[in-house]
Design a protein around this motif. Structure first.
Motif, PDB file in Angstrom:
ATOM      1  N   GLY A  58       0.800  -1.221   0.000  1.00 32.21           N
ATOM      2  CA  GLY A  58       0.000   0.000   0.000  1.00 32.21           C
ATOM      3  C   GLY A  58       0.827   1.262   0.000  1.00 32.21           C
ATOM      4  O   GLY A  58       0.507   2.224  -0.697  1.00 32.21           O
ATOM      5  N   LEU A  59       1.928   1.253   0.759  1.00 33.47           N
ATOM      6  CA  LEU A  59       2.744   2.463   0.866  1.00 33.47           C
ATOM      7  C   LEU A  59       3.379   2.857  -0.464  1.00 33.47           C
ATOM      8  O   LEU A  59       3.689   4.019  -0.693  1.00 33.47           O
ATOM      9  CB  LEU A  59       3.840   2.251   1.920  1.00 33.47           C
ATOM     10  CG  LEU A  59       3.351   2.028   3.359  1.00 33.47           C
ATOM     11  CD1 LEU A  59       4.524   1.744   4.286  1.00 33.47           C
ATOM     12  CD2 LEU A  59       2.565   3.233   3.852  1.00 33.47           C
ATOM     13  N   ALA A  61       1.892   2.720  -3.353  1.00 35.17           N
ATOM     14  CA  ALA A  61       0.900   3.067  -4.365  1.00 35.17           C
ATOM     15  C   ALA A  61       1.152   4.449  -4.966  1.00 35.17           C
ATOM     16  O   ALA A  61       1.089   4.636  -6.186  1.00 35.17           O
ATOM     17  CB  ALA A  61      -0.510   2.996  -3.767  1.00 35.17           C
ATOM     18  N   LEU A  62       1.450   5.442  -4.111  1.00 37.50           N
ATOM     19  CA  LEU A  62       1.709   6.786  -4.627  1.00 37.50           C
ATOM     20  C   LEU A  62       2.976   6.845  -5.486  1.00 37.50           C
ATOM     21  O   LEU A  62       2.938   7.349  -6.606  1.00 37.50           O
ATOM     22  CB  LEU A  62       1.780   7.789  -3.477  1.00 37.50           C
ATOM     23  CG  LEU A  62       0.439   8.262  -2.911  1.00 37.50           C
ATOM     24  CD1 LEU A  62       0.669   9.178  -1.726  1.00 37.50           C
ATOM     25  CD2 LEU A  62      -0.372   8.961  -3.981  1.00 37.50           C
ATOM     26  N   SER A 112       3.093  -3.285  -5.188  1.00 33.89           N
ATOM     27  CA  SER A 112       2.536  -1.942  -4.988  1.00 33.89           C
ATOM     28  C   SER A 112       2.372  -1.184  -6.294  1.00 33.89           C
ATOM     29  O   SER A 112       1.586  -0.240  -6.387  1.00 33.89           O
ATOM     30  CB  SER A 112       3.442  -1.140  -4.046  1.00 33.89           C
ATOM     31  OG  SER A 112       4.665  -0.796  -4.677  1.00 33.89           O
ATOM     32  N   SER A 210      -2.670  17.283  -2.870  1.00 30.96           N
ATOM     33  CA  SER A 210      -2.884  16.505  -1.652  1.00 30.96           C
ATOM     34  C   SER A 210      -3.484  17.363  -0.549  1.00 30.96           C
ATOM     35  O   SER A 210      -4.397  16.932   0.178  1.00 30.96           O
ATOM     36  CB  SER A 210      -1.556  15.898  -1.166  1.00 30.96           C
ATOM     37  OG  SER A 210      -1.017  15.017  -2.121  1.00 30.96           O
ATOM     38  N   GLY A 356      -4.822   6.756  -5.437  1.00 34.75           N
ATOM     39  CA  GLY A 356      -3.501   6.415  -4.912  1.00 34.75           C
ATOM     40  C   GLY A 356      -3.491   6.452  -3.400  1.00 34.75           C
ATOM     41  O   GLY A 356      -2.992   5.530  -2.742  1.00 34.75           O
ATOM     42  N   TYR A 357      -4.062   7.505  -2.818  1.00 37.66           N
ATOM     43  CA  TYR A 357      -4.157   7.586  -1.370  1.00 37.66           C
ATOM     44  C   TYR A 357      -5.081   6.501  -0.806  1.00 37.66           C
ATOM     45  O   TYR A 357      -4.851   5.978   0.291  1.00 37.66           O
ATOM     46  CB  TYR A 357      -4.661   8.963  -0.943  1.00 37.66           C
ATOM     47  CG  TYR A 357      -3.582  10.016  -0.891  1.00 37.66           C
ATOM     48  CD1 TYR A 357      -2.524   9.902   0.007  1.00 37.66           C
ATOM     49  CD2 TYR A 357      -3.622  11.119  -1.740  1.00 37.66           C
ATOM     50  CE1 TYR A 357      -1.529  10.873   0.060  1.00 37.66           C
ATOM     51  CE2 TYR A 357      -2.633  12.095  -1.695  1.00 37.66           C
ATOM     52  CZ  TYR A 357      -1.590  11.966  -0.790  1.00 37.66           C
ATOM     53  OH  TYR A 357      -0.601  12.917  -0.746  1.00 37.66           O
ATOM     54  N   TYR A 359      -5.493   3.413  -1.879  1.00 34.85           N
ATOM     55  CA  TYR A 359      -4.764   2.151  -1.753  1.00 34.85           C
ATOM     56  C   TYR A 359      -3.679   2.233  -0.692  1.00 34.85           C
ATOM     57  O   TYR A 359      -3.329   1.229  -0.077  1.00 34.85           O
ATOM     58  CB  TYR A 359      -4.190   1.732  -3.107  1.00 34.85           C
ATOM     59  CG  TYR A 359      -5.249   1.183  -4.026  1.00 34.85           C
ATOM     60  CD1 TYR A 359      -5.847  -0.046  -3.765  1.00 34.85           C
ATOM     61  CD2 TYR A 359      -5.687   1.911  -5.121  1.00 34.85           C
ATOM     62  CE1 TYR A 359      -6.839  -0.538  -4.587  1.00 34.85           C
ATOM     63  CE2 TYR A 359      -6.684   1.427  -5.953  1.00 34.85           C
ATOM     64  CZ  TYR A 359      -7.256   0.193  -5.677  1.00 34.85           C
ATOM     65  OH  TYR A 359      -8.245  -0.290  -6.484  1.00 34.85           O
ATOM     66  N   LEU A 360      -3.149   3.434  -0.465  1.00 35.88           N
ATOM     67  CA  LEU A 360      -2.200   3.594   0.636  1.00 35.88           C
ATOM     68  C   LEU A 360      -2.896   3.302   1.962  1.00 35.88           C
ATOM     69  O   LEU A 360      -2.345   2.620   2.835  1.00 35.88           O
ATOM     70  CB  LEU A 360      -1.627   5.009   0.626  1.00 35.88           C
ATOM     71  CG  LEU A 360      -0.518   5.327   1.631  1.00 35.88           C
ATOM     72  CD1 LEU A 360       0.379   6.421   1.085  1.00 35.88           C
ATOM     73  CD2 LEU A 360      -1.052   5.757   2.990  1.00 35.88           C
ATOM     74  N   GLY A 364      -1.607  -0.119   2.825  1.00 31.52           N
ATOM     75  CA  GLY A 364      -0.437   0.349   3.565  1.00 31.52           C
ATOM     76  C   GLY A 364      -0.720   0.463   5.047  1.00 31.52           C
ATOM     77  O   GLY A 364      -0.203  -0.306   5.857  1.00 31.52           O
TER      78      GLY A 364
END
Length: 425
Positions: A58-59, A61-62, A112, A210, A356-357, A359-360, A364
């Protein structure tokens, strides 16, 4: 309407990638049962080791999305498939907990990449996105069910090292297939649109977008998704080990012809198969039920199921099978609702960053429950673990109710979210 050749090519490529990401992901808990017996290490420490693999999933993903913009989605997906396969080959030669940790970490980093790159490829290259997204989701669910099924079945007759190597083979085949696949990754966007690999999101754009997202209702949605991820990851990681330890499994007298088969593993696989029906039902309901209402209701059901797990499983094998089936249905039914919530509560021009966030938060931050759950299982009664898991569902449900009653209006300070008449209250 039939898919055009470009859509079909992208669909096949991304379906293979999505299925294999989850093929590897959900086979790991099956191996965890074997590793706990193989290595003289407590469940708390091994939970931390497994968390090291799931956290980068997850981390990353971004960064994965930014890299896809810079180097191209096809190239990144191929790197993902190759990296995941290599990781399982590393596991296959592992003789210590350190080698297991290295293999899992490599898998998490490689995996990821997929979701931001795969979803971006579909969004820019496919004309009939709705159909391809549907098949893409079905492929992911197939991988979720088939990964643990293959692992559990092969472990009946083979050593775990060889099983890990065999599970890597479909990934290598997919790499070869991907190298020969031809498609236009920007066929569905205007020629002057920002869809190519030469332009990437700048740091200032990333920070600004963001900041705007987290000043809006998306901040609540993000935390809701993180709590869902904590529930999802904690339950699916430890459920095979928990099922193995239930008295009903020890009391089950199998005939000699079935020696070596672990009923607990197949109950777990059955749970994941039922989850495919849950995902389909949840997806259909998103057209009728506001996402916040749907999430609040399903979180309530998941909390009750977690609290009821220990007493219900004491009623025998039949009760265990029914409980796991109901759990699998609702665990996956909630996913279309939070995916829809992201679309409803974010502006269209920040949609990619929003996912993206998402999935984080899901993969993540959600992986923290592996380490926390391992600590609780190692030092407290089983009921404490399920109370912990239920707490994640309660927190997610309360935040979802906050969206239902309009808490988000106090947070929205930037651009208005997309409004959809079919889900507005």
């Amino acid at each position: 309407m039939a898919l055009n050749p470009n859509d079909r090519s992208i669909a096949g490529f991304t379906m293979a990638g999505h299925a294999l990401v989850h093929w590897f992901e959900t086979s790991i808990p099956i191996f965890l049962v074997v590793w706990l017996a193989e290595f003289d290490v407590g469940v708390a420490l091994f939970g931390l080791v497994v968390a090291l693999g799931y956290a980068p999933f997850g981390l990353g993903a971004l960064p994965g999305g930014i890299l896809a913009d810079r180097f191209g989605t096809k190239r990144l997906i191929l790197a993902c498939l190759a990296g995941m396969s290599l990781a399982f080959l590393v596991l296959s030669i592992g003789t210590s907990i350190y080698a297991i940790a290295a293999g899992l970490l490599l898998w998490g980093i490689a995996a990821s990449i997929y979701h931001p790159a795969g979803l971006a490829l579909i969004s820019t290259g496919v004309e009939d996105r709705g159909t391809v997204f549907a098949w893409h989701g079905i492929a992911g669910n197939a991988g979720i069910a088939l990964g643990p099924f293959a692992a559990a079945t092969l472990l009946i007759v083979l050593e775990w090292q060889l099983v890990a190597a065999l599970l890597a083979l479909p990934g290598l085949v997919a790499v070869l297939y991907g190298l020969t696949a031809e498609f236009d990754p920007a066929a569905a966007v205007d020629d002057d649109a920002d869809a190519g690999p030469d332009e990437a999101l700048s740091l200032s754009d990333l920070v600004g977008d963001s900041r705007a997202l987290f000043a809006s209702a998306f901040a609540i949605v993000f935390v809701v998704v993180a709590f869902e991820g904590l529930y999802y990851r904690g339950m699916l990681t430890y459920l095979p080990e928990i099922l193995h330890g239930l008295p009903a499994m020890d009391a089950l007298d199998l005939p000699a012809s079935l020696e070596g088969i672990e009923p607990a593993d197949y109950i777990y696989v059955g749970l994941l198969v039922v989850g495919m029906a849950g995902q389909y039902a949840g997806g259909k309901l998103t057209n009728r039920v506001a996402p916040a209402r749907g999430m609040a209701a399903i979180f309530g059901v998941l909390a009750v199921l977690a609290v009821a797990f220990v007493p219900v499983t004491g009623l025998g094998l039949g009760a265990i099978v029914v409980l796991c089936g109901v759990f699998g249905f609702f665990l996956f039914a909630i996913q279309p609702f939070y995916q829809n919530a992201v679309a409803v509560y974010t502006p269209p021009d920040s949609r990619g960053l929003s996912y993206g966030y998402t999935y984080l938060g899901e993969f993540g931050l959600g992986s923290a429950s592996i380490a926390i759950g391992g600590f609780v299982l190692g030092g407290f009664p089983l009921s404490a673990f399920f109370l912990l898991i239920a707490g994640f569902a309660v927190a997610g449900g309360l935040l979802s109710l906050g969206l239902v009653v309009g808490l988000d209006r106090y947070l929205v300070t930037g651009r208005a979210p997309e409004k959809r008449p079919d889900v507005d209250d």
